[in-house]
Design a protein around this motif. Structure first.
Motif, PDB file in Angstrom:
ATOM      1  N   THR A  77     -19.740  57.853 -22.864  1.00 52.91           N
ATOM      2  CA  THR A  77     -20.459  56.881 -22.286  1.00 52.91           C
ATOM      3  C   THR A  77     -21.145  56.915 -20.798  1.00 52.91           C
ATOM      4  N   GLY A  78     -20.252  57.675 -19.979  1.00 49.51           N
ATOM      5  CA  GLY A  78     -20.893  57.744 -18.727  1.00 49.51           C
ATOM      6  C   GLY A  78     -21.895  59.074 -18.590  1.00 49.51           C
ATOM      7  N   ARG A  79     -21.791  59.978 -19.513  1.00 55.43           N
ATOM      8  CA  ARG A  79     -22.644  60.917 -19.585  1.00 55.43           C
ATOM      9  C   ARG A  79     -23.846  60.320 -20.279  1.00 55.43           C
ATOM     10  N   LYS A  80     -24.020  59.714 -21.259  1.00 58.48           N
ATOM     11  CA  LYS A  80     -25.037  59.074 -22.013  1.00 58.48           C
ATOM     12  C   LYS A  80     -25.772  58.192 -20.850  1.00 58.48           C
ATOM     13  N   ALA A  81     -24.992  57.384 -20.214  1.00 61.90           N
ATOM     14  CA  ALA A  81     -25.861  56.593 -19.348  1.00 61.90           C
ATOM     15  C   ALA A  81     -26.695  57.172 -18.230  1.00 61.90           C
ATOM     16  N   ILE A  82     -25.850  58.303 -17.872  1.00 55.49           N
ATOM     17  CA  ILE A  82     -26.610  59.198 -16.825  1.00 55.49           C
ATOM     18  C   ILE A  82     -28.056  59.887 -17.564  1.00 55.49           C
ATOM     19  N   GLU A  83     -27.766  60.382 -18.748  1.00 53.77           N
ATOM     20  CA  GLU A  83     -28.841  61.075 -19.398  1.00 53.77           C
ATOM     21  C   GLU A  83     -29.725  59.986 -19.943  1.00 53.77           C
ATOM     22  N   TYR A  84     -29.545  58.650 -20.127  1.00 57.65           N
ATOM     23  CA  TYR A  84     -30.626  57.804 -20.317  1.00 57.65           C
ATOM     24  C   TYR A  84     -31.683  57.688 -19.329  1.00 57.65           C
ATOM     25  N   TYR A 120     -11.885  44.294 -11.629  1.00 57.96           N
ATOM     26  CA  TYR A 120     -11.136  45.378 -12.365  1.00 57.96           C
ATOM     27  C   TYR A 120     -11.097  46.408 -11.804  1.00 57.96           C
ATOM     28  N   PRO A 121     -10.459  47.358 -11.742  1.00 56.98           N
ATOM     29  CA  PRO A 121     -10.398  48.772 -11.041  1.00 56.98           C
ATOM     30  C   PRO A 121     -11.398  49.647 -11.058  1.00 56.98           C
ATOM     31  N   VAL A 122     -12.252  49.330 -12.206  1.00 52.71           N
ATOM     32  CA  VAL A 122     -13.535  49.974 -12.257  1.00 52.71           C
ATOM     33  C   VAL A 122     -14.797  49.059 -12.303  1.00 52.71           C
ATOM     34  N   GLU A 123     -14.948  48.435 -11.338  1.00 52.70           N
ATOM     35  CA  GLU A 123     -16.019  47.496 -11.332  1.00 52.70           C
ATOM     36  C   GLU A 123     -17.322  48.492 -11.346  1.00 52.70           C
ATOM     37  N   SER A 124     -17.397  49.649 -10.974  1.00 49.43           N
ATOM     38  CA  SER A 124     -18.476  50.364 -10.909  1.00 49.43           C
ATOM     39  C   SER A 124     -19.149  50.378 -12.428  1.00 49.43           C
ATOM     40  N   LEU A 125     -18.183  50.546 -13.470  1.00 45.68           N
ATOM     41  CA  LEU A 125     -18.619  50.598 -14.848  1.00 45.68           C
ATOM     42  C   LEU A 125     -19.474  49.313 -15.082  1.00 45.68           C
ATOM     43  N   LYS A 126     -18.981  48.393 -14.377  1.00 47.03           N
ATOM     44  CA  LYS A 126     -19.608  46.930 -14.495  1.00 47.03           C
ATOM     45  C   LYS A 126     -21.142  46.935 -13.837  1.00 47.03           C
ATOM     46  N   SER A 127     -21.152  47.606 -12.931  1.00 48.26           N
ATOM     47  CA  SER A 127     -22.475  47.918 -12.184  1.00 48.26           C
ATOM     48  C   SER A 127     -23.272  48.657 -12.971  1.00 48.26           C
ATOM     49  N   GLN A 157     -17.536  57.138  -9.402  1.00 43.56           N
ATOM     50  CA  GLN A 157     -16.414  56.557  -8.974  1.00 43.56           C
ATOM     51  C   GLN A 157     -15.453  55.997  -9.961  1.00 43.56           C
ATOM     52  N   ALA A 158     -16.043  55.553 -11.165  1.00 42.29           N
ATOM     53  CA  ALA A 158     -15.031  54.956 -12.245  1.00 42.29           C
ATOM     54  C   ALA A 158     -14.322  56.231 -12.850  1.00 42.29           C
ATOM     55  N   ARG A 159     -14.855  57.398 -12.991  1.00 44.89           N
ATOM     56  CA  ARG A 159     -14.050  58.271 -13.362  1.00 44.89           C
ATOM     57  C   ARG A 159     -12.941  58.728 -12.388  1.00 44.89           C
ATOM     58  N   ASP A 160     -13.261  59.061 -11.161  1.00 44.45           N
ATOM     59  CA  ASP A 160     -12.157  59.249 -10.226  1.00 44.45           C
ATOM     60  C   ASP A 160     -10.987  58.154 -10.243  1.00 44.45           C
ATOM     61  N   ALA A 161     -11.435  57.075 -10.317  1.00 42.34           N
ATOM     62  CA  ALA A 161     -10.472  55.816 -10.513  1.00 42.34           C
ATOM     63  C   ALA A 161      -9.668  56.042 -11.553  1.00 42.34           C
ATOM     64  N   ILE A 162      -9.985  56.557 -12.869  1.00 41.70           N
ATOM     65  CA  ILE A 162      -9.522  56.528 -13.986  1.00 41.70           C
ATOM     66  C   ILE A 162      -8.422  57.714 -14.134  1.00 41.70           C
ATOM     67  N   LEU A 163      -9.148  58.999 -13.617  1.00 43.84           N
ATOM     68  CA  LEU A 163      -8.360  60.331 -13.605  1.00 43.84           C
ATOM     69  C   LEU A 163      -7.280  60.224 -12.521  1.00 43.84           C
ATOM     70  N   GLU A 164      -7.339  59.227 -11.431  1.00 42.30           N
ATOM     71  CA  GLU A 164      -6.111  59.229 -10.504  1.00 42.30           C
ATOM     72  C   GLU A 164      -4.958  58.687 -11.362  1.00 42.30           C
ATOM     73  N   GLU A 165      -5.110  58.097 -12.624  1.00 41.30           N
ATOM     74  CA  GLU A 165      -3.942  57.310 -13.185  1.00 41.30           C
ATOM     75  C   GLU A 165      -3.146  58.525 -14.060  1.00 41.30           C
ATOM     76  N   PHE A 166      -3.952  59.453 -14.665  1.00 46.68           N
ATOM     77  CA  PHE A 166      -3.501  60.574 -15.366  1.00 46.68           C
ATOM     78  C   PHE A 166      -2.378  61.575 -14.441  1.00 46.68           C
ATOM     79  N   ASP A 167      -1.255  61.839 -15.208  1.00 48.03           N
ATOM     80  CA  ASP A 167      -0.412  62.746 -14.582  1.00 48.03           C
ATOM     81  C   ASP A 167      -0.970  64.165 -14.927  1.00 48.03           C
ATOM     82  N   ARG A 168      -1.898  64.737 -13.768  1.00 47.16           N
ATOM     83  CA  ARG A 168      -2.462  65.921 -14.096  1.00 47.16           C
ATOM     84  C   ARG A 168      -1.598  66.915 -13.177  1.00 47.16           C
TER      85      ARG A 168
END
Length: 182
Positions: A77-84, A120-127, A157-168
């Motif tokens: 979704t993020g990639r498609k939004a940028i491409e749009y 929500y932690p990813v308000e940037s997606l709503k933006s 911003q949204a991606r970084d917030a979500i990736l922070e939750e993963f145990d990488r």
């Protein structure tokens, strides 16, 4: 269960076990008459924190599994939004597809994250959704480069917030020409 909650639980369990060890040493040396009574409590002292810890790890595993399940769709979704933003003459279907994808992504994240103080932690997606809502009638950004940059920034911003939750894990080897290993 988020990382910080699991850390808090781990700290609590270690604290309980530490206190139990200290109390057992004190009882053993200072009050030997209570040793038998204390020994009868050891199964509870061990089992209850262990059960809490097990529950915490299970919740964390379930949370990570849910997050991993929705991550590919969020990334797409993020990639498609940028491409749009780069599409010269977007169609009504293309517009509807991206707006629906963003809306579904927001709902998926609402499923995992609680609303804290109205956010929500990813308000940037709503933006990002709001940026698309602004062009509802014309389906095209007036300044595609500016829109692409803004959407890209919001997505990162949204991606970084979500990736922070993963145990990488940190990789042990890098396969990149510009990276030199020591």
């Amino acid at each position: 269960m988020k990382k910080k909650d699991l850390r808090r639980l781990l700290f609590f369990v270690v604290l309980v076990y530490s206190i139990a060890i200290i109390v057992s040493i004190v009882i053993f040396f200072a009050i030997p008459d209570l040793t038998d009574e204390f020994l009868s409590l050891i199964p509870f002292i061990v089992a209850i924190p262990a059960a809490l810890l097990t529950r915490g790890f299970q919740k964390r595993a379930s949370y990570i599994s849910s997050l991993r399940g929705i991550w590919p769709k969020l990334a797409e979704t993020g990639r498609k939004a940028i491409e749009y933003a780069e599409i010269e003459n977007p169609t009504e279907d293309q517009y509807r597809e991206i707006v629906l994808a963003i809306s579904v992504s927001i709902d998926h994240l609402r499923m995992l994250f609680k609303n804290v103080g109205g956010y929500y932690p990813v308000e940037s997606l709503k933006s990002i959704y709001e940026e698309f809502d602004k062009i509802r009638d014309i389906k095209k950004f007036k300044n595609p480069e500016l829109a692409r940059d803004k959407i890209s920034t919001l997505w990162h911003q949204a991606r970084d917030a979500i990736l922070e939750e993963f145990d990488r894990v940190i990789p042990t080897q890098y396969i990149a020409p510009e990276f030199e290993q020591n």
